[in-house]
Design a protein around this motif. Structure first.
Motif, short mmCIF file in Angstrom:
data_model
loop_
_atom_site.label_atom_id
_atom_site.label_comp_id
_atom_site.label_asym_id
_atom_site.label_seq_id
_atom_site.Cartn_x
_atom_site.Cartn_y
_atom_site.Cartn_z
N MET A 132 0.86 -1.40 -0.10
CA MET A 132 0.07 -0.02 -0.18
C MET A 132 0.70 1.28 0.16
O MET A 132 1.96 1.22 0.59
N PRO A 133 0.48 2.45 -0.65
CA PRO A 133 1.16 3.64 -0.78
C PRO A 133 1.11 4.37 0.65
O PRO A 133 0.47 5.54 0.77
N ILE A 134 1.66 3.75 1.83
CA ILE A 134 1.82 4.39 3.18
C ILE A 134 3.10 5.16 2.93
O ILE A 134 4.01 5.09 2.96
N GLN A 135 2.92 6.49 3.36
CA GLN A 135 3.63 7.77 3.28
C GLN A 135 4.45 7.76 4.53
O GLN A 135 5.55 8.11 4.80
N SER A 136 3.58 7.66 5.79
CA SER A 136 4.26 7.65 7.32
C SER A 136 3.40 6.64 7.86
O SER A 136 2.11 6.59 7.75
N ILE A 137 4.06 6.07 9.09
CA ILE A 137 3.35 5.48 10.11
C ILE A 137 3.45 6.09 11.50
O ILE A 137 4.74 6.21 11.82
N ALA A 162 12.44 -4.10 13.97
CA ALA A 162 13.66 -3.29 13.37
C ALA A 162 14.00 -3.14 12.04
O ALA A 162 14.01 -2.25 11.27
N VAL A 163 14.26 -4.29 11.49
CA VAL A 163 15.03 -4.27 10.24
C VAL A 163 13.64 -4.05 9.03
O VAL A 163 13.96 -3.08 8.40
N ARG A 164 12.58 -4.53 9.24
CA ARG A 164 11.52 -4.31 8.43
C ARG A 164 11.02 -2.78 8.68
O ARG A 164 10.69 -2.00 7.55
N SER A 165 11.07 -2.34 9.79
CA SER A 165 10.71 -0.79 10.16
C SER A 165 11.62 0.17 9.28
O SER A 165 11.29 1.14 8.86
N GLN A 166 13.09 -0.11 9.53
CA GLN A 166 14.12 0.78 9.20
C GLN A 166 14.38 0.70 7.73
O GLN A 166 15.08 1.55 7.17
N VAL A 193 5.88 6.88 18.03
CA VAL A 193 6.80 6.64 17.02
C VAL A 193 6.23 7.06 16.09
O VAL A 193 5.36 6.76 15.33
N VAL A 194 7.17 7.87 15.24
CA VAL A 194 6.91 8.42 14.24
C VAL A 194 7.85 7.99 12.88
O VAL A 194 9.12 8.08 13.21
N MET A 195 7.30 7.41 11.79
CA MET A 195 8.23 6.82 10.85
C MET A 195 7.79 7.36 9.33
O MET A 195 6.75 6.81 8.80
N PRO A 196 8.61 8.43 8.87
CA PRO A 196 8.23 8.90 7.59
C PRO A 196 8.86 7.61 6.45
O PRO A 196 9.80 7.44 6.77
#
Ligand code: SAM
Length: 276
Positions: A132-137, A162-166, A193-196
Motif C-alpha cells: 500500500m502507498p503508505i507515506q508515514s506510520i 527493527a529491520v522491517r521498520s528501518q 513513534v513517527v516513521m516517515p
C-alpha cells in the motif's frame, strides 16, 4: 463478543481488545502535530475507540478512514463523528479486512493511530510488508515495542521488527507517554513513534526477498554466529556459509544480531551472486 452487563448505553472497556483510550484533547493535537499530517493528507486510523483522535484528524486532514472492531463503540462513534463529513468509519477486524481495497480511494496515505497493543507486531508486519502507498506510520505503542522498532545492531530489542521498520521507513521515538494518561491506564508506559517513508530503502539489495530471508536467518538463533545461522537456514555446508561471509566482507565469527541492514544486504548480494 461478550459485553459486560451494565446500564443501557454504558460502555465497558475491554482489556482483550486493548481498549486503553486517550481523552486529553491537547495530547491528541500534539500527536497529530508530531505525525506531521496536514490539510492535504489522507489518513488511516486503526482503532477509533471513542473517536477522540478521529475528531482531531477529521478537523486537520483531508480524509480519514477509521477502523474499529467493537460493535459496542458504534453508537458512541455515530454521535461523536456525526459532524465529521470526511470520516469513513469501517467496522471490522483490521487483520481480516481487505486494507488495499478499503484505502484505495485515499491514494497515498498516512497511518496515525493509538493501536491496540496486543496487535503491535502483527499489525506492524502487515503495514510494513504491504504494497500500500503508505507515506508515514505514526503509532502509539508500548514503550518496549517502540524501542524494538528503533533498535540498532547489538541492542537488546534489535530483530526483524527493527529491520522491517528501518528498511523503508525512518522511525523515531518522538514522545514518551505515561500510563496515567490512558483510561483505563495500561500496566506499561507508552511511546509515540513517527516513521516517515524514506525516499528509497536504506539499502538496495539485488533481491529484496533474499535480504529479508538473510535477516530472518540472523535472528533465528540469536546466540549463534551468522555462519551457523546460514548453515541452518539455507542448509549449506560450512565452507559455503564461510565463503558468503567472506564475500560480504563480514568477520567470520560475527553474530547475526550485531549485523546492520548494510551487512544483511552485502550478505544477501553475495548469496545471489553465488547462485546466478
Ligand atoms: N483511538 C482511541 C484512542 O486513542 O483513545 C482508541 C485506542 S485503543 C488503544 C485501540 C482501539 O482499537 C480500541 O478501540 C479497540 O476496540 C480497537 N481494536 C482492537 N482490536 C482491533 C482490531 N483487530 N481491528 C480493529 N480495531 C481494533
Amino acid at each position: 463478543m461478550k459485553q459486560k452487563k451494565g446500564k443501557p448505553g454504558e460502555f465497558h472497556h475491554k482489556r482483550s481488545l486493548g481498549q486503553n483510550f486517550l481523552t486529553d484533547e491537547a495530547l491528541f493535537e500534539q500527536l497529530v502535530d508530531l505525525s506531521g499530517v496536514g490539510p492535504e493528507d489522507c489518513v488511516l486510523e486503526i482503532g477509533a475507540g471513542a473517536g477522540g483522535m478521529t475528531q482531531v484528524l477529521s478537523r486537520r486532514c483531508k480524509k480519514v478512514i477509521s477502523i474499529e472492531i467493537d460493535d459496542a463503540l458504534l453508537p458512541i462513534l455515530g454521535v461523536v463523528l456525526q459532524k465529521c463529513g470526511n470520516v469513513r468509519l469501517v467496522h471490522g477486524d483490521v487483520m481480516r479486512l481487505n486494507l488495499p481495497e478499503i484505502t484505495g480511494e485515499l491514494g497515498p496515505f498516512h497511518v496515525v493511530a493509538n493501536i491496540p497493543y496486543y496487535l503491535t507486531t502483527e499489525l506492524m508486519n502487515l503495514l510494513l510488508t504491504s504494497q500500500m502507498p503508505i507515506q508515514s506510520i505514526s503509532v502509539m505503542v508500548q514503550k518496549e515495542a517502540a524501542e524494538r522498532i528503533v533498535a540498532r545492531p547489538g541492542e537488546e530489542g534489535y530483530g526483524m521488527l527493527a529491520v522491517r521498520s528501518q528498511y523503508a521507513f525512518n522511525p523515531q521515538i518522538v514522545l514518551d507517554v505515561p500510563a496515567c494518561l490512558f483510561t483505563p491506564p495500561p500496566k506499561v508506559d507508552s511511546a509515540f513513534v513517527v516513521m516517515p517513508r524514506r525516499e528509497r530503502p536504506v539499502v538496495a539489495p539485488l533481491d529484496e526477498g533474499m535480504f529479508f530471508r538473510v535477516a530472518a536467518a540472523a535472528f533465528a538463533m540469536r546466540r549463534k554466529t551468522m555462519e551457523n545461522n546460514l548453515i541452518a537456514s539455507f542448509r549449506v555446508p560450512r565452507e559455503q556459509a564461510a565463503a558468503w561471509m567472506g564475500e560480504g566482507a563480514l568477520p567470520a565469527g560475527a553474530r547475526g544480531e550485531t549485523l546492520s541492514l548494510q551487512d544483511f544486504a552485502a550478505l544477501s548480494d553475495a548469496i545471489c551472486r553465488s547462485r546466478s
